[in-house]
Write an enzyme that holds these catalytic residues in place. Structure first.
Site, short mmCIF file in Angstrom:
data_model
loop_
_atom_site.label_atom_id
_atom_site.label_comp_id
_atom_site.label_asym_id
_atom_site.label_seq_id
_atom_site.Cartn_x
_atom_site.Cartn_y
_atom_site.Cartn_z
N LYS A 22 24.90 38.88 14.72
CA LYS A 22 24.70 37.47 15.11
C LYS A 22 23.55 37.37 16.12
CE LYS A 22 27.42 35.73 18.46
NZ LYS A 22 26.78 35.15 19.64
N ASN A 23 23.55 38.25 17.12
CA ASN A 23 22.58 38.12 18.22
C ASN A 23 21.20 38.64 17.85
OD1 ASN A 23 24.54 36.86 19.62
ND2 ASN A 23 24.99 38.58 20.99
N ARG A 92 24.32 27.76 23.05
CA ARG A 92 23.28 27.97 24.07
C ARG A 92 22.06 28.67 23.47
NH1 ARG A 92 24.28 28.11 28.60
NH2 ARG A 92 22.73 29.67 29.07
N CYS A 116 29.00 27.63 30.37
CA CYS A 116 29.98 27.85 29.31
C CYS A 116 31.16 28.56 29.95
CB CYS A 116 29.37 28.65 28.16
SG CYS A 116 29.23 30.38 28.51
N ARG A 121 25.25 30.51 33.54
CA ARG A 121 24.22 30.91 32.57
C ARG A 121 22.96 30.05 32.63
NH1 ARG A 121 27.02 32.41 27.03
NH2 ARG A 121 25.11 33.62 26.74
N ASP A 304 29.74 42.39 26.27
CA ASP A 304 30.39 41.78 25.09
C ASP A 304 31.53 42.63 24.56
OD1 ASP A 304 27.37 40.31 23.62
OD2 ASP A 304 28.57 39.80 25.37
N ARG A 396 32.75 31.96 15.71
CA ARG A 396 31.34 31.92 16.11
C ARG A 396 30.69 33.29 15.93
NH1 ARG A 396 30.06 29.15 21.65
NH2 ARG A 396 28.07 29.84 20.84
C1 EPZ Z 1 22.83 37.26 25.35
O1 EPZ Z 1 23.07 36.09 26.10
C2 EPZ Z 1 23.88 37.29 24.26
N1 EPZ Z 1 23.70 36.13 23.40
C3 EPZ Z 1 25.28 37.30 24.87
O2 EPZ Z 1 26.21 37.42 23.80
C4 EPZ Z 1 25.41 38.53 25.78
O3 EPZ Z 1 26.67 38.50 26.41
C5 EPZ Z 1 24.29 38.51 26.83
O4 EPZ Z 1 23.00 38.43 26.18
C6 EPZ Z 1 24.31 39.74 27.71
O5 EPZ Z 1 24.18 40.88 26.92
C7 EPZ Z 1 22.71 36.13 22.47
O6 EPZ Z 1 21.96 37.09 22.35
C8 EPZ Z 1 22.61 34.91 21.60
P1 EPZ Z 1 21.33 37.00 29.53
P2 EPZ Z 1 21.98 35.59 27.19
O7 EPZ Z 1 20.22 36.03 29.67
O8 EPZ Z 1 20.62 35.96 26.76
C9 EPZ Z 1 21.63 35.58 34.05
C10 EPZ Z 1 28.12 36.94 22.62
O9 EPZ Z 1 29.27 37.20 22.94
N2 EPZ Z 1 20.44 34.76 33.75
O10 EPZ Z 1 21.00 38.41 29.19
O11 EPZ Z 1 22.27 34.16 27.48
C11 EPZ Z 1 22.86 35.12 33.28
O12 EPZ Z 1 23.52 34.08 33.96
C12 EPZ Z 1 27.16 36.37 23.62
O13 EPZ Z 1 27.62 37.18 21.48
C13 EPZ Z 1 19.86 34.01 34.79
O14 EPZ Z 1 20.33 34.01 35.92
O15 EPZ Z 1 22.37 36.46 28.45
C14 EPZ Z 1 23.69 36.39 33.20
O16 EPZ Z 1 24.41 36.53 34.40
C15 EPZ Z 1 27.88 35.94 24.87
N3 EPZ Z 1 18.76 33.25 34.52
C16 EPZ Z 1 22.64 37.50 33.09
O17 EPZ Z 1 21.40 36.91 33.55
C17 EPZ Z 1 18.19 33.22 33.27
O18 EPZ Z 1 17.16 32.52 33.09
C18 EPZ Z 1 22.42 38.04 31.69
O19 EPZ Z 1 22.23 36.92 30.86
C19 EPZ Z 1 18.78 33.99 32.24
C20 EPZ Z 1 19.90 34.76 32.51
#
Ligand code: EPZ
Length: 419
Positions: A22-23, A92, A116, A121, A304, A396
């Site tokens: 998916k990702n 998102r 969420c 996030r 995850d 999802r």
């Molecule tokens: C991706 O989300 C995945 N989703 C998530 O999978 C996964 O849990 C996550 O990466 C971490 O591995 C997709 O790829 C579609 P991040 P993403 O930006 O990109 C903070 C699932 O279960 N952050 O790597 O949204 C954020 O709050 C989903 O399939 C900021 O502060 O995650 C978090 O604490 C859930 N500012 C950390 O970084 C930003 O601009 C990592 O988030 C961006 C992120």
């Protein structure tokens, strides 16, 4: 709304084929916005999030055709640059249109994704990166508006490793003028796959999968076709299904190299993991040993998989300390597991799990995608019947999970409720 009912205690045995990731599919669908022409993606999982992404792209003017697990896309008719709130709030990952639309059209308007279940996030790092490339960004009425005549390469240092932030910048920088350097870039396999596909389209990206990625902007990109890699989190979830039911499962269409950290951890719990030429065989052990786990960005233990491994630890032999370092509220499954008799104490980002001899089936409610997977795993183990409601969370990210599990011997069925 649907619910899933499981009569637990069955040993899972047999073979399961993992679906496409998916990702990986989500950013690769956004790639179609970068250049006109026909793209074909294979092994696209049949999931709610993919449908949402397809709806968004078609609203932007992309022609899409789904042929079972293939999606054909053509953005020749791209005629809109707005991702509306009603779609972004349900998924998102819609923010992944930011980079490509800005690079292709010079302007984009995307609803700010709300928080969420698992955390606030924010997307500040996405926006800071795009501003560094020369975009003028304004936030008003809950929308991000970004404009840039021509993006220019820049040096960008992510304070936090962000998966979709890195993906947005890879796509935007591919069509920027000059060189972009991403420091502290996310190293997840899905990020590497995106970079590989962009390079197939004519981009010049080096270093994906390491801390520092260099992108030399090009004038234009060409469409391509690609077979999406297997979903490492689905594979990991089935490995834990084998472990918790003391079963013996052959997992095909899976890349163990993407699961190093989980495999190392599962071996410490006593699980037998045997790579074979058609996939990976996972044999549960009689006794499940407690281990401590701390999530971190790839190649660390994946956040995850945190909820799923916690379910396994609830029936392990001693105590395990589980620390969630990526998201601030990813313990929503704990209250539901406690209702099954699990012994879990929470202190901030840490959960102390004391193994119990058994879990009792109970009516449960899913709160987010991976939490719902952890409840299904608990139901497979529990004595008696477990009902998991709000399984739209599960749909999802897991394609056909109840059929895959029942083919392995689980007593599981989906009930559609019209309340
Ligand atoms: C991706 O989300 C995945 N989703 C998530 O999978 C996964 O849990 C996550 O990466 C971490 O591995 C997709 O790829 C579609 P991040 P993403 O930006 O990109 C903070 C699932 O279960 N952050 O790597 O949204 C954020 O709050 C989903 O399939 C900021 O502060 O995650 C978090 O604490 C859930 N500012 C950390 O970084 C930003 O601009 C990592 O988030 C961006 C992120």
């Amino acid at each position: 709304m649907d619910k899933i009912v499981i009569n637990g205690g069955k040993k899972l045995e047999g073979k399961v084929r993992i679906s496409g990731a998916k990702n990986s599919a989500l950013p690769l669908m956004a790639v179609s916005l970068l250049a006109p022409g026909e793209y074909r993606l294979r092994e696209v999982p049949l999931l709610k999030d993919i449908d949402t992404a397809a709806t968004l792209l078609s609203q932007l003017g992309v022609r899409l055709e789904r042929k079972n697990h293939d999606i054909i896309m053509d953005s020749d008719g791209l005629n809109c640059f707005e991702a509306p709130y009603n779609l972004v709030k349900t998924m998102r990952a819609s923010v992944l249109v930011l980079g490509p639309l800005l690079a292709r059209l010079g302007k984009v308007k995307v609803s700010l994704p709300g928080g969420c279940a698992i955390g606030v996030r924010p997307i500040n790092l996405h926006l800071q990166g795009l501003e560094a490339l020369g975009a003028k960004i304004t936030l008003q009425h809950g929308y991000i508006e970004a404009e840039a005549k021509k993006l220019k390469g820049a040096k960008i240092n992510f304070d936090i490793s962000t998966v979709t932030g890195t993906e947005n910048l890879l796509m935007a920088a591919s069509l920027a003028e000059g060189i972009t350097i991403l420091k502290n870039a996310a190293k997840e396999p899905e990020v590497v796959e995106l970079a590989n596909v962009l390079n197939k389209m004519g981009a010049r990206i080096r270093g994906a999968g390491t801390n520092t990625v260099k992108i030399e902007g090009v004038k234009e990109l060409k469409p391509t076709d690609h077979t999406i890699m297997p979903d490492r989190i689905e594979a990991g979830t089935f490995m834990i299904a084998a472990a918790i039911t003391h079963g013996d499962i052959m997992i095909t269409n899976c890349r163990p190299v993407h699961l190093d950290s989980l495999i190392t951890t599962l071996k410490k719990t006593g699980v037998d993991i045997i790579p074979e030429n058609t996939g990976i065989r996972v044999k549960g052990s009689k006794k499940i040993k407690s281990v401590n786990i701390k999530t971190s960005p790839y190649p660390g233990f994946p956040t995850d998989m945190q909820a799923q491994i916690m379910t396994l630890m609830t029936v392990a032999d001693k105590e395990s300390l589980i620390t969630e370092t990526v998201f601030e509220n990813r313990f929503m499954h704990i209250s539901e597991l406690r209702r099954m008799g699990a012994n879990i104490r929470v202190n901030g980002h840490k959960a102390l799990v004391t193994g119990v001899p058994w879990l009792e089936g109970a009516p449960l409610m899913a709160t987010d995608l991976r939490a719902s997977a952890s409840l299904i795993l608990a139901g497979l183990k529990a004595e008696g019947s477990t009902e998991v409601s709000r399984v739209y969370h599960l749909d999802r990210g897991y394609e056909n999970i109840e059929n895959k599990l029942s083919n392995l011997g689980a007593e599981i069925k989906r009930i559609t409720e019209y309340t």
